[in-house]
Scaffold this active site. Structure first.
Site, PDB file in Angstrom:
ATOM      1  N   GLY A 160      16.768 -64.672 -34.450  1.00  0.00           N
ATOM      2  CA  GLY A 160      16.509 -63.265 -34.743  1.00  0.00           C
ATOM      3  C   GLY A 160      16.156 -63.063 -36.209  1.00  0.00           C
ATOM      4  N   ASP A 167      24.313 -56.383 -35.383  1.00  0.00           N
ATOM      5  CA  ASP A 167      24.646 -55.555 -34.214  1.00  0.00           C
ATOM      6  C   ASP A 167      25.271 -56.345 -33.071  1.00  0.00           C
ATOM      7  OD1 ASP A 167      23.581 -53.445 -35.572  1.00  0.00           O
ATOM      8  OD2 ASP A 167      21.996 -52.986 -34.133  1.00  0.00           O
ATOM      9  N   GLY A 209      15.689 -59.961 -37.648  1.00  0.00           N
ATOM     10  CA  GLY A 209      15.904 -58.551 -37.998  1.00  0.00           C
ATOM     11  C   GLY A 209      16.562 -58.512 -39.364  1.00  0.00           C
ATOM     12  N   PHE A 210      17.337 -57.459 -39.633  1.00  0.00           N
ATOM     13  CA  PHE A 210      17.944 -57.326 -40.955  1.00  0.00           C
ATOM     14  C   PHE A 210      18.897 -58.491 -41.251  1.00  0.00           C
ATOM     15  CE2 PHE A 210      16.660 -52.861 -40.422  1.00  0.00           C
ATOM     16  CZ  PHE A 210      15.994 -52.700 -41.626  1.00  0.00           C
ATOM     17  N   GLY A 211      19.744 -58.833 -40.302  1.00  0.00           N
ATOM     18  CA  GLY A 211      20.727 -59.897 -40.536  1.00  0.00           C
ATOM     19  C   GLY A 211      20.060 -61.244 -40.718  1.00  0.00           C
ATOM     20  N   VAL A 225      15.104 -66.821 -27.100  1.00  0.00           N
ATOM     21  CA  VAL A 225      16.347 -67.555 -26.821  1.00  0.00           C
ATOM     22  C   VAL A 225      16.753 -67.290 -25.373  1.00  0.00           C
ATOM     23  CG1 VAL A 225      18.759 -67.877 -27.494  1.00  0.00           C
ATOM     24  CG2 VAL A 225      17.064 -67.174 -29.204  1.00  0.00           C
ATOM     25  N   GLU A 279      16.914 -37.207 -35.360  1.00  0.00           N
ATOM     26  CA  GLU A 279      15.638 -37.425 -36.058  1.00  0.00           C
ATOM     27  C   GLU A 279      14.459 -37.142 -35.134  1.00  0.00           C
ATOM     28  OE1 GLU A 279      17.297 -40.690 -39.282  1.00  0.00           O
ATOM     29  OE2 GLU A 279      16.293 -41.417 -37.497  1.00  0.00           O
ATOM     30  N   ALA A 287      21.921 -51.153 -40.814  1.00  0.00           N
ATOM     31  CA  ALA A 287      21.174 -52.193 -41.511  1.00  0.00           C
ATOM     32  C   ALA A 287      21.927 -52.805 -42.702  1.00  0.00           C
ATOM     33  CB  ALA A 287      19.831 -51.625 -41.954  1.00  0.00           C
TER      34      ALA A 287
HETATM   35  C1  LIG Z   1      15.654 -46.229 -33.850  1.00  0.00           C
HETATM   36  C2  LIG Z   1      16.663 -46.826 -34.784  1.00  0.00           C
HETATM   37  C3  LIG Z   1      16.914 -46.228 -36.005  1.00  0.00           C
HETATM   38  C4  LIG Z   1      17.845 -46.769 -36.886  1.00  0.00           C
HETATM   39  N1  LIG Z   1      18.057 -46.151 -38.093  1.00  0.00           N
HETATM   40  C5  LIG Z   1      18.884 -46.711 -38.988  1.00  0.00           C
HETATM   41  C6  LIG Z   1      19.050 -46.139 -40.290  1.00  0.00           C
HETATM   42  O1  LIG Z   1      18.447 -45.101 -40.604  1.00  0.00           O
HETATM   43  N2  LIG Z   1      19.874 -46.768 -41.173  1.00  0.00           N
HETATM   44  C7  LIG Z   1      20.541 -47.916 -40.852  1.00  0.00           C
HETATM   45  O2  LIG Z   1      21.244 -48.458 -41.691  1.00  0.00           O
HETATM   46  N3  LIG Z   1      20.440 -48.464 -39.615  1.00  0.00           N
HETATM   47  C8  LIG Z   1      19.620 -47.907 -38.684  1.00  0.00           C
HETATM   48  N4  LIG Z   1      19.484 -48.465 -37.436  1.00  0.00           N
HETATM   49  C9  LIG Z   1      20.329 -49.623 -37.087  1.00  0.00           C
HETATM   50  C10 LIG Z   1      19.784 -50.925 -37.686  1.00  0.00           C
HETATM   51  O3  LIG Z   1      18.399 -51.006 -37.471  1.00  0.00           O
HETATM   52  C11 LIG Z   1      20.531 -52.084 -37.062  1.00  0.00           C
HETATM   53  O4  LIG Z   1      21.902 -51.948 -37.307  1.00  0.00           O
HETATM   54  C12 LIG Z   1      20.040 -53.404 -37.632  1.00  0.00           C
HETATM   55  O5  LIG Z   1      18.682 -53.588 -37.337  1.00  0.00           O
HETATM   56  C13 LIG Z   1      20.859 -54.562 -37.069  1.00  0.00           C
HETATM   57  O6  LIG Z   1      20.352 -55.758 -37.591  1.00  0.00           O
HETATM   58  P1  LIG Z   1      20.403 -57.090 -36.711  1.00  0.00           P
HETATM   59  O7  LIG Z   1      19.851 -58.174 -37.572  1.00  0.00           O
HETATM   60  O8  LIG Z   1      21.734 -57.266 -36.102  1.00  0.00           O
HETATM   61  O9  LIG Z   1      19.420 -56.817 -35.478  1.00  0.00           O
HETATM   62  P2  LIG Z   1      17.906 -56.393 -35.460  1.00  0.00           P
HETATM   63  O10 LIG Z   1      17.455 -55.885 -36.771  1.00  0.00           O
HETATM   64  O11 LIG Z   1      17.742 -55.530 -34.266  1.00  0.00           O
HETATM   65  O12 LIG Z   1      17.139 -57.780 -35.209  1.00  0.00           O
HETATM   66  C14 LIG Z   1      17.294 -58.533 -34.040  1.00  0.00           C
HETATM   67  C15 LIG Z   1      16.112 -59.498 -33.957  1.00  0.00           C
HETATM   68  O13 LIG Z   1      16.391 -60.425 -32.920  1.00  0.00           O
HETATM   69  C16 LIG Z   1      15.222 -60.615 -32.124  1.00  0.00           C
HETATM   70  N5  LIG Z   1      15.679 -61.002 -30.790  1.00  0.00           N
HETATM   71  C17 LIG Z   1      16.465 -60.292 -29.954  1.00  0.00           C
HETATM   72  N6  LIG Z   1      16.706 -60.996 -28.827  1.00  0.00           N
HETATM   73  C18 LIG Z   1      16.040 -62.173 -28.960  1.00  0.00           C
HETATM   74  C19 LIG Z   1      15.897 -63.317 -28.127  1.00  0.00           C
HETATM   75  N7  LIG Z   1      16.489 -63.420 -26.928  1.00  0.00           N
HETATM   76  N8  LIG Z   1      15.123 -64.343 -28.579  1.00  0.00           N
HETATM   77  C20 LIG Z   1      14.498 -64.278 -29.809  1.00  0.00           C
HETATM   78  N9  LIG Z   1      14.624 -63.203 -30.622  1.00  0.00           N
HETATM   79  C21 LIG Z   1      15.376 -62.186 -30.209  1.00  0.00           C
HETATM   80  C22 LIG Z   1      14.529 -59.253 -32.167  1.00  0.00           C
HETATM   81  O14 LIG Z   1      13.145 -59.381 -31.896  1.00  0.00           O
HETATM   82  C23 LIG Z   1      14.816 -58.797 -33.595  1.00  0.00           C
HETATM   83  O15 LIG Z   1      13.800 -59.191 -34.488  1.00  0.00           O
HETATM   84  C24 LIG Z   1      18.550 -47.944 -36.533  1.00  0.00           C
HETATM   85  C25 LIG Z   1      18.303 -48.557 -35.297  1.00  0.00           C
HETATM   86  C26 LIG Z   1      17.362 -48.012 -34.436  1.00  0.00           C
HETATM   87  C27 LIG Z   1      17.096 -48.683 -33.117  1.00  0.00           C
END
Ligand SMILES: Cc1cc2nc3c(=O)[nH]c(=O)nc-3n(C[C@H](O)[C@H](O)[C@H](O)COP(=O)(O)OP(=O)(O)OC[C@H]3O[C@@H](n4cnc5c(N)ncnc54)[C@H](O)[C@@H]3O)c2cc1C
Length: 415
Positions: A8, A296, A10-12, A76, A167, A312
């Site tokens: 993944g 998350d 994403g942010f993490g 995955v 929003e 995030a």
């Molecule tokens: C609409 C919306 C608005 C938001 N607004 C805010 C805000 O204003 N402020 C704030 O702080 N937070 C906000 N959040 C929350 C924030 O975006 C999340 O808490 C943050 O993105 C979590 O980071 P993460 O790395 O855990 O997951 P994510 O950033 O979701 O990244 C997960 C990654 O894993 C990948 N992935 C998932 N499953 C698989 C798989 N099986 N195989 C390969 N890749 C995979 C995905 O493609 C993605 O790139 C918002 C969330 C959403 C949905």
């Protein structure tokens, strides 16, 4: 050389990968999308304010200077903890350290069939789908002679009064009542109704009650009908059922629930009701000290017993923490024992004039909070390409009430 696999970007995952730049290790980042997505601005794409390319960037290009890092576009499927292997759709990867950062998805609370009727907002595809639904509803309303059908097309229902629901509701109301006001001849977009349904007693329930109340009143001023303590009991192509009552609507958007990725199932680890893996204080899983779950997908508590929120900044801090821990373990230095979350505050915007912010020591609301929200997001954007371009485009949209990305693309276009 140690092999570090990050699932993944994403942010993490991305912040973990960046911290590992230059480390003497083979780093592999896997994501099923080729882009890193700035989710806090997804609602702007869904409401035609920004084009997708302003809030998503190729992972490969973000990490292109990191010579120790390989990016794979793959999904995955499973993890073999005993063998230290990740099963992808098209490959199998061996690892010494694993960081699972696969985020979360929508939860329909057991009503999976509502997913196609009421799309949620999590990916670029979701956002462009919702944008298509909203804009197509106005186009169809312009075409029909049937008053009931026009009413159904010009009613927008958002389920869930968290930040995304608030929003979306505020921005759709502004789109209808301001941006599109002069664009149609047979209909008056200003007569569109936006209804926000929340099952609980107040909006933005994680904030102080005074800020929840302010958000409700601000939405009211934008023309949004807010219904609290109103759980949806059914959802179909023609609208939603609430407590035996009906709201006919062609566009229902789901912003109500979150479920973690299947990390718990892949790792055979204990999870909470939302599917988050219950991790140890250093974010490793109980079954293996070299496997970590962050963002998350993880459940971890602060020292005072409160849960680290799924936002995030928490995911970024966890990504950096775990990367640092792995670096120290590789170089045989003392590694930190426990992750400590530093909370900077919660914020949510209500249309283009107002926002609510709750810092640890004080709270803010109104237009000043909106500007602070904007500045905070520009600061968030630092580290990804072209933050200045996105900021300037925002400012332009704000001043002009424009919705620059008002394109209908995809299948409903041909309906
Ligand atoms: C609409 C919306 C608005 C938001 N607004 C805010 C805000 O204003 N402020 C704030 O702080 N937070 C906000 N959040 C929350 C924030 O975006 C999340 O808490 C943050 O993105 C979590 O980071 P993460 O790395 O855990 O997951 P994510 O950033 O979701 O990244 C997960 C990654 O894993 C990948 N992935 C998932 N499953 C698989 C798989 N099986 N195989 C390969 N890749 C995979 C995905 O493609 C993605 O790139 C918002 C969330 C959403 C949905």
């Amino acid at each position: 050389m140690p092999r570090i696999v990050i699932l993944g970007a994403g942010f993490g995952g991305l912040f973990a990968a960046k911290k590992l730049a230059g480390v003497d290790a083979e780093v592999t980042v896997v994501d099923r999308h080729n882009y890193h997505l700035f989710q806090p601005l997804l609602y702007q794409v869904a409401t035609a304010g920004l084009p997708p390319s302003d809030i998503a960037w190729p992972i490969r290009s973000i990490l292109s200077r990191q010579k120790n890092t390989t990016v794979l576009l793959d999904e995955v499927i499973d993890i073999d903890v005993a063998q230290h292997q990740v099963m992808l759709k098209n490959d199998t990867l061996d690892f010494d350290f694993l960081i699972v950062a696969t985020g979360s998805t929508h939860s329909y609370f057991g009503h999976q069939n509502w997913q196609t009727i009421a799309p949620g907002l999590k990916s670029i595809d979701d956002a462009t789908h919702i944008r298509r639904r909203i804009l197509t509803a106005f186009e169809k309303a312009e075409m029909t002679d049937n008053d009931d059908e026009r009413g159904r097309l010009m009613r927008f229902v958002i389920v869930g009064g968290g930040p995304t629901g608030v929003e979306l509701a505020g921005t759709i109301a502004e789109l209808a009542h301001r941006t599109l006001a002069a664009d149609f001849r047979r209909i008056d977009p200003r007569s569109a109704t936006v209804t926000l349904l929340e099952a609980g007693p107040r909006l933005l329930s994680y904030l102080d009650a005074s800020l929840s109340d302010y958000a409700r009143r601000s939405l009211g001023k934008l023309g949004v009908e807010v219904r609290l303590a109103t759980p949806v009991t059914d959802c179909d192509e023609d609208g939603v059922t609430i407590d035996g009552d009906r709201i006919e609507s062609a566009t229902v958007i789901w912003a109500a629930g979150v479920a973690a990725s299947p990390a718990g199932r892949w790792l055979d680890e204990e999870t909470d009701n939302a599917g988050r893996v219950i991790v140890r204080p250093d974010l490793s899983v109980t079954g293996d000290p070299d496997i970590f779950v962050i963002g998350d997908s993880a459940l971890i508590k602060n020292r005072d017993g409160t849960i680290v929120p799924g936002i995030a900044p928490a995911a970024k801090q966890q990504g950096r923490f775990v990367a640092d821990l792995i670096i120290k373990r590789i170089s045989k230095r003392a590694a930190p024992q426990a992750f400590r979350y530093r909370h900077a505050g919660h914020l949510a915007t209500i249309g283009r004039k107002s926002a609510v912010i709750e810092f640890p020591r004080f709270k803010m609301k109104g237009w000043l909070a909106w500007w602070l929200w904007g500045i905070a997001h520009i600061y968030f954007l630092v580290g990804v390409p072209s933050p200045l371009v996105v900021s300037i485009r925002w400012l332009w949209e704000y001043i002009t009430y424009g919705r620059g990305a008002r394109l209908i693309t995809g299948v409903e276009q041909a309906d």
